[in-house]
Design a protein around this motif. Structure first.
Motif, PDB file in Angstrom:
ATOM      1  N   TYR A 184     -35.348  -0.915  78.772  1.00 24.79           N
ATOM      2  CA  TYR A 184     -36.713  -1.163  79.229  1.00 24.79           C
ATOM      3  C   TYR A 184     -37.569   0.050  78.892  1.00 24.79           C
ATOM      4  CZ  TYR A 184     -34.982  -5.029  82.165  1.00 24.79           C
ATOM      5  OH  TYR A 184     -34.411  -6.189  82.622  1.00 24.79           O
ATOM      6  N   LEU A 185     -38.817  -0.217  78.575  1.00 26.14           N
ATOM      7  CA  LEU A 185     -39.789   0.842  78.307  1.00 26.14           C
ATOM      8  C   LEU A 185     -41.096   0.455  78.967  1.00 26.14           C
ATOM      9  CD1 LEU A 185     -40.328   3.487  76.568  1.00 26.14           C
ATOM     10  CD2 LEU A 185     -41.285   1.941  74.864  1.00 26.14           C
ATOM     11  N   SER A 186     -41.725   1.403  79.632  1.00 28.49           N
ATOM     12  CA  SER A 186     -43.035   1.151  80.237  1.00 28.49           C
ATOM     13  C   SER A 186     -44.115   1.828  79.416  1.00 28.49           C
ATOM     14  CB  SER A 186     -43.075   1.665  81.675  1.00 28.49           C
ATOM     15  OG  SER A 186     -42.744   3.049  81.741  1.00 28.49           O
ATOM     16  N   GLY A 187     -45.306   1.242  79.441  1.00 25.08           N
ATOM     17  CA  GLY A 187     -46.416   1.822  78.698  1.00 25.08           C
ATOM     18  C   GLY A 187     -47.741   1.266  79.152  1.00 25.08           C
ATOM     19  N   TRP A 188     -48.805   1.913  78.693  1.00 28.78           N
ATOM     20  CA  TRP A 188     -50.134   1.468  79.068  1.00 28.78           C
ATOM     21  C   TRP A 188     -51.157   1.913  78.025  1.00 28.78           C
ATOM     22  CZ3 TRP A 188     -53.219   5.754  79.571  1.00 28.78           C
ATOM     23  CH2 TRP A 188     -52.578   6.956  79.898  1.00 28.78           C
ATOM     24  N   LYS A 189     -52.228   1.157  77.960  1.00 26.62           N
ATOM     25  CA  LYS A 189     -53.371   1.503  77.131  1.00 26.62           C
ATOM     26  C   LYS A 189     -54.615   1.150  77.929  1.00 26.62           C
ATOM     27  CE  LYS A 189     -55.605   0.666  72.665  1.00 26.62           C
ATOM     28  NZ  LYS A 189     -55.572  -0.124  71.408  1.00 26.62           N
ATOM     29  N   GLY A 190     -55.274   2.171  78.455  1.00 25.74           N
ATOM     30  CA  GLY A 190     -56.379   1.919  79.372  1.00 25.74           C
ATOM     31  C   GLY A 190     -55.865   1.228  80.615  1.00 25.74           C
ATOM     32  N   TYR A 191     -56.451   0.078  80.945  1.00 22.36           N
ATOM     33  CA  TYR A 191     -56.000  -0.685  82.098  1.00 22.36           C
ATOM     34  C   TYR A 191     -55.061  -1.825  81.709  1.00 22.36           C
ATOM     35  CZ  TYR A 191     -59.265   1.816  85.080  1.00 22.36           C
ATOM     36  OH  TYR A 191     -59.923   2.802  85.781  1.00 22.36           O
ATOM     37  N   GLU A 192     -54.635  -1.857  80.450  1.00 22.57           N
ATOM     38  CA  GLU A 192     -53.634  -2.820  80.015  1.00 22.57           C
ATOM     39  C   GLU A 192     -52.262  -2.179  80.156  1.00 22.57           C
ATOM     40  OE1 GLU A 192     -54.543  -3.957  76.062  1.00 22.57           O
ATOM     41  OE2 GLU A 192     -56.565  -4.649  76.537  1.00 22.57           O
ATOM     42  N   MET A 193     -51.390  -2.822  80.900  1.00 18.73           N
ATOM     43  CA  MET A 193     -50.083  -2.234  81.190  1.00 18.73           C
ATOM     44  C   MET A 193     -48.967  -3.166  80.743  1.00 18.73           C
ATOM     45  SD  MET A 193     -50.931  -0.501  84.858  1.00 18.73           S
ATOM     46  CE  MET A 193     -51.960  -1.892  85.298  1.00 18.73           C
ATOM     47  N   TYR A 194     -47.877  -2.535  80.250  1.00 18.93           N
ATOM     48  CA  TYR A 194     -46.811  -3.300  79.629  1.00 18.93           C
ATOM     49  C   TYR A 194     -45.445  -2.810  80.068  1.00 18.93           C
ATOM     50  CZ  TYR A 194     -50.475  -4.619  76.283  1.00 18.93           C
ATOM     51  OH  TYR A 194     -51.628  -5.079  75.702  1.00 18.93           O
ATOM     52  N   LEU A 195     -44.498  -3.743  80.091  1.00 22.02           N
ATOM     53  CA  LEU A 195     -43.072  -3.444  80.020  1.00 22.02           C
ATOM     54  C   LEU A 195     -42.570  -4.028  78.702  1.00 22.02           C
ATOM     55  CD1 LEU A 195     -41.851  -4.214  83.642  1.00 22.02           C
ATOM     56  CD2 LEU A 195     -41.898  -1.975  82.539  1.00 22.02           C
ATOM     57  N   PHE A 196     -41.685  -3.314  78.053  1.00 19.31           N
ATOM     58  CA  PHE A 196     -41.058  -3.791  76.829  1.00 19.31           C
ATOM     59  C   PHE A 196     -39.555  -3.869  77.094  1.00 19.31           C
ATOM     60  CE2 PHE A 196     -44.769  -1.248  75.795  1.00 19.31           C
ATOM     61  CZ  PHE A 196     -45.519  -2.108  75.013  1.00 19.31           C
ATOM     62  N   ARG A 197     -38.942  -4.937  76.596  1.00 17.08           N
ATOM     63  CA  ARG A 197     -37.530  -5.186  76.892  1.00 17.08           C
ATOM     64  C   ARG A 197     -36.770  -5.462  75.604  1.00 17.08           C
ATOM     65  NH1 ARG A 197     -35.287 -10.208  80.661  1.00 17.08           N
ATOM     66  NH2 ARG A 197     -33.352 -10.553  79.497  1.00 17.08           N
ATOM     67  N   SER A 198     -35.592  -4.854  75.498  1.00 22.01           N
ATOM     68  CA  SER A 198     -34.701  -5.111  74.372  1.00 22.01           C
ATOM     69  C   SER A 198     -33.321  -5.441  74.909  1.00 22.01           C
ATOM     70  CB  SER A 198     -34.617  -3.882  73.457  1.00 22.01           C
ATOM     71  OG  SER A 198     -33.623  -4.062  72.463  1.00 22.01           O
ATOM     72  N   ASP A 199     -32.648  -6.403  74.271  1.00 19.54           N
ATOM     73  CA  ASP A 199     -31.288  -6.765  74.659  1.00 19.54           C
ATOM     74  C   ASP A 199     -30.271  -6.397  73.585  1.00 19.54           C
ATOM     75  OD1 ASP A 199     -31.588  -8.048  77.294  1.00 19.54           O
ATOM     76  OD2 ASP A 199     -32.868  -9.444  76.201  1.00 19.54           O
ATOM     77  N   ASP A 200     -30.707  -5.605  72.599  1.00 19.67           N
ATOM     78  CA  ASP A 200     -29.798  -5.245  71.509  1.00 19.67           C
ATOM     79  C   ASP A 200     -29.956  -3.770  71.111  1.00 19.67           C
ATOM     80  OD1 ASP A 200     -32.275  -5.370  70.326  1.00 19.67           O
ATOM     81  OD2 ASP A 200     -31.808  -7.092  69.046  1.00 19.67           O
ATOM     82  N   GLU A 201     -30.038  -2.911  72.130  1.00 20.75           N
ATOM     83  CA  GLU A 201     -30.121  -1.461  71.932  1.00 20.75           C
ATOM     84  C   GLU A 201     -31.346  -1.042  71.125  1.00 20.75           C
ATOM     85  OE1 GLU A 201     -26.260  -0.444  70.239  1.00 20.75           O
ATOM     86  OE2 GLU A 201     -25.514   0.040  72.246  1.00 20.75           O
ATOM     87  N   GLY A 202     -32.424  -1.807  71.248  1.00 15.23           N
ATOM     88  CA  GLY A 202     -33.681  -1.400  70.645  1.00 15.23           C
ATOM     89  C   GLY A 202     -33.966  -1.964  69.273  1.00 15.23           C
ATOM     90  N   GLU A 203     -33.154  -2.892  68.791  1.00 13.60           N
ATOM     91  CA  GLU A 203     -33.396  -3.458  67.467  1.00 13.60           C
ATOM     92  C   GLU A 203     -34.534  -4.470  67.499  1.00 13.60           C
ATOM     93  OE1 GLU A 203     -32.154  -2.525  64.526  1.00 13.60           O
ATOM     94  OE2 GLU A 203     -31.234  -0.902  65.687  1.00 13.60           O
ATOM     95  N   THR A 204     -34.612  -5.271  68.556  1.00 19.39           N
ATOM     96  CA  THR A 204     -35.717  -6.212  68.734  1.00 19.39           C
ATOM     97  C   THR A 204     -36.278  -6.052  70.138  1.00 19.39           C
ATOM     98  OG1 THR A 204     -34.229  -7.982  69.475  1.00 19.39           O
ATOM     99  CG2 THR A 204     -34.722  -7.857  67.118  1.00 19.39           C
ATOM    100  N   TRP A 205     -37.560  -6.414  70.300  1.00 18.93           N
ATOM    101  CA  TRP A 205     -38.249  -6.157  71.561  1.00 18.93           C
ATOM    102  C   TRP A 205     -39.082  -7.353  71.995  1.00 18.93           C
ATOM    103  CZ3 TRP A 205     -37.546  -1.797  74.444  1.00 18.93           C
ATOM    104  CH2 TRP A 205     -36.860  -0.747  73.822  1.00 18.93           C
ATOM    105  N   GLU A 206     -39.194  -7.512  73.295  1.00 16.03           N
ATOM    106  CA  GLU A 206     -40.066  -8.508  73.900  1.00 16.03           C
ATOM    107  C   GLU A 206     -41.146  -7.796  74.699  1.00 16.03           C
ATOM    108  OE1 GLU A 206     -39.919 -12.267  77.075  1.00 16.03           O
ATOM    109  OE2 GLU A 206     -38.106 -11.109  76.641  1.00 16.03           O
ATOM    110  N   ASP A 207     -42.399  -8.125  74.410  1.00 12.07           N
ATOM    111  CA  ASP A 207     -43.517  -7.552  75.157  1.00 12.07           C
ATOM    112  C   ASP A 207     -43.703  -8.320  76.465  1.00 12.07           C
ATOM    113  OD1 ASP A 207     -43.745  -6.336  72.675  1.00 12.07           O
ATOM    114  OD2 ASP A 207     -45.927  -6.250  72.779  1.00 12.07           O
TER     115      ASP A 207
END
Length: 427
Positions: free
Chosen positions: A174-197
């Motif tokens: 899991y990775l957390s991030g933000w841009k201004g007031y837009e906030m995201y979690l990013f998730r990968s199930d394969d050690e970072g090869e593919t990601w879901e926003d």
């Protein structure tokens, strides 16, 4: 009784200056070397404290030797091979000799390294996130213990605030991030090869929340995680809210809110109990129950679970310990260490930065802490007519803690606000 002692201390201490990074000197995190529990490290207001004898004695590594400037590390990874790494928010620092020498990684150049995550069982596998505003940031992976780094496919023009590996399913990131007031979690199930926003939308009192940060993933269930956000109250003060997800980061539910900045959190091995540390308080939340504020630690806190034992930072100036452990989930604490017990500079060979830069600074720090001035340490930096102070009986009303007087009351009353300004990046 505590209030009486505080007022008494304020009345008798002199108005000397505290040469500390942010006022009161405190411990800020705890870690032990993987596979070598005798090696322990605490982040400290003026650098780091290291023990090589299972916490029997602690010695100082000054910030000047580490070279992090105003970008103070808040947590460390001590690999089984002996290397120590830490993300400062600007650089990735590494020590290859047990804390005597430190150097920034050249792999990230002008990128700001905001977070470092370890694989739960593979010492060689590490992840680093960058988070410089207004540029494209990336998540990097190392498969050789941090010697080399390669970017994963995740790349966004957003501030990446924290990366975590799910302990029970290490391919899940899991990775957390933000841009201004837009906030995201990013998730990968394969050690970072593919990601879901996973964009996060908040309503009600959190509709203007900002600064999303991932705190922890349950050791028992990779779909359970906790984050925190910042927001403004109706009177304009900053609020910090902890939220929980039970569906892999798709939805978040508030579980704890307060005006005290968060330091970190940890979770029991079965995932049924969580602990949250703030600058002034310590909370425990059991499954099916609301979070409850515990009596200790107070005035300063951090938390790390090692097996079935909790380790917590505390305040030497309020309850006489800077590190304690608990075998009953935080109900009671066994004090392990006070800042007055620091034994001097970390023992390092001649020519190393710690030996050359910290030795002359130690007498002044010892005087401020009320710590013993070891005969083996040269008396550089201490006026000839000044002797090492005796230890205090409790509130710090000795020469060694006199410098705390002008800041103590203000710190205790306004600590959250000042620390929020000084350390906006919460680890």
């Amino acid at each position: 009784m505590a209030s009486w002692r505080l007022l008494t201390c304020l009345g008798v201490l002199s108005a000397a200056t505290v040469h500390a990074h942010g006022g009161l000197m405190e411990t800020q995190s705890y870690t032990s070397r993987r596979g070598h529990p005798e090696d322990q490290l605490m982040s400290f207001t003026r650098g780091a404290l290291i023990s090589r004898d299972s916490g029997e004695s602690w010695r100082w590594v000054c910030a000047e030797a580490m070279g992090y400037g105003s970008w103070q590390p808040e947590s460390y990874a001590w690999l089984s091979g002996g290397d120590i790494l830490t993300a400062t928010g600007k650089a990735l620092l590494r020590s290859r000799d047990g804390g005597c020498s430190w150097e920034p990684s050249s792999a990230f150049q002008d990128a700001w390294v905001t977070s470092l995550a370890e694989h739960p069982t593979n010492d060689a596998l590490l992840y680093v996130a960058t988070g410089r505003p207004a540029v494209t940031n990336l998540l990097y992976r190392s498969e050789d213990g941090g010697e080399t780094w390669k970017p994963t496919p995740l790349s966004r023009e957003a501030v990446f605030s924290a990366v975590r590996v799910a302990p029970s399913a290490p391919k899940r990131l899991y990775l957390s991030g933000w841009k201004g007031y837009e906030m995201y979690l990013f998730r990968s199930d394969d050690e970072g090869e593919t990601w879901e926003d996973l964009p996060q939308a908040f309503t009600g009192s959190l509709q203007d929340a900002y600064d999303l940060k991932l705190l922890s993933v349950s050791p028992a269930n990779p779909d359970v995680l906790w984050v925190r956000v910042s927001s403004r109250s109706t009177v304009g003060s900053i609020l910090y809210t902890v939220l929980r997800s039970d569906d892999g980061g798709r939805t978040l539910t508030p579980v704890l809110e307060g005006d005290d900045p968060l330091v970190n959190m940890d979770v029991s091995a079965d995932g049924r109990t969580a602990w949250v540390a703030t600058y002034n308080h310590f909370y425990r939340g059991r499954e099916g129950e609301s979070f409850q504020k515990l009596p200790l630690p107070t005035g300063n806190a951090c938390v790390t679970r090692v097996g079935e034992v909790l380790y917590a930072c505390g305040s030497t100036w309020l309850h006489e310990w800077a590190l304690a452990r608990s075998a009953d989930e935080g109900t009671s604490w066994e004090p392990l260490f006070s800042l007055r017990e620091v034994q001097g500079v970390h023992e390092c060979p001649a020519g190393t930065p710690v030996r050359e830069k910290c030795t002359s600074l130690w007498p002044q720090l010892a005087a401020q802490l009320g710590a013993p001035l070891s005969p083996s340490q040269p008396d550089a930096g201490t006026p000839p007519d000044e002797e090492a102070p005796p230890k205090s009986d409790g509130c710090g009303a000795s020469a060694g803690s006199a410098g705390l007087a002008p800041l103590l009351l203000l710190t205790l009353m306004l600590r959250g606000r000042r620390r929020a300004e000084e350390r906006p990046r919460l680890r």
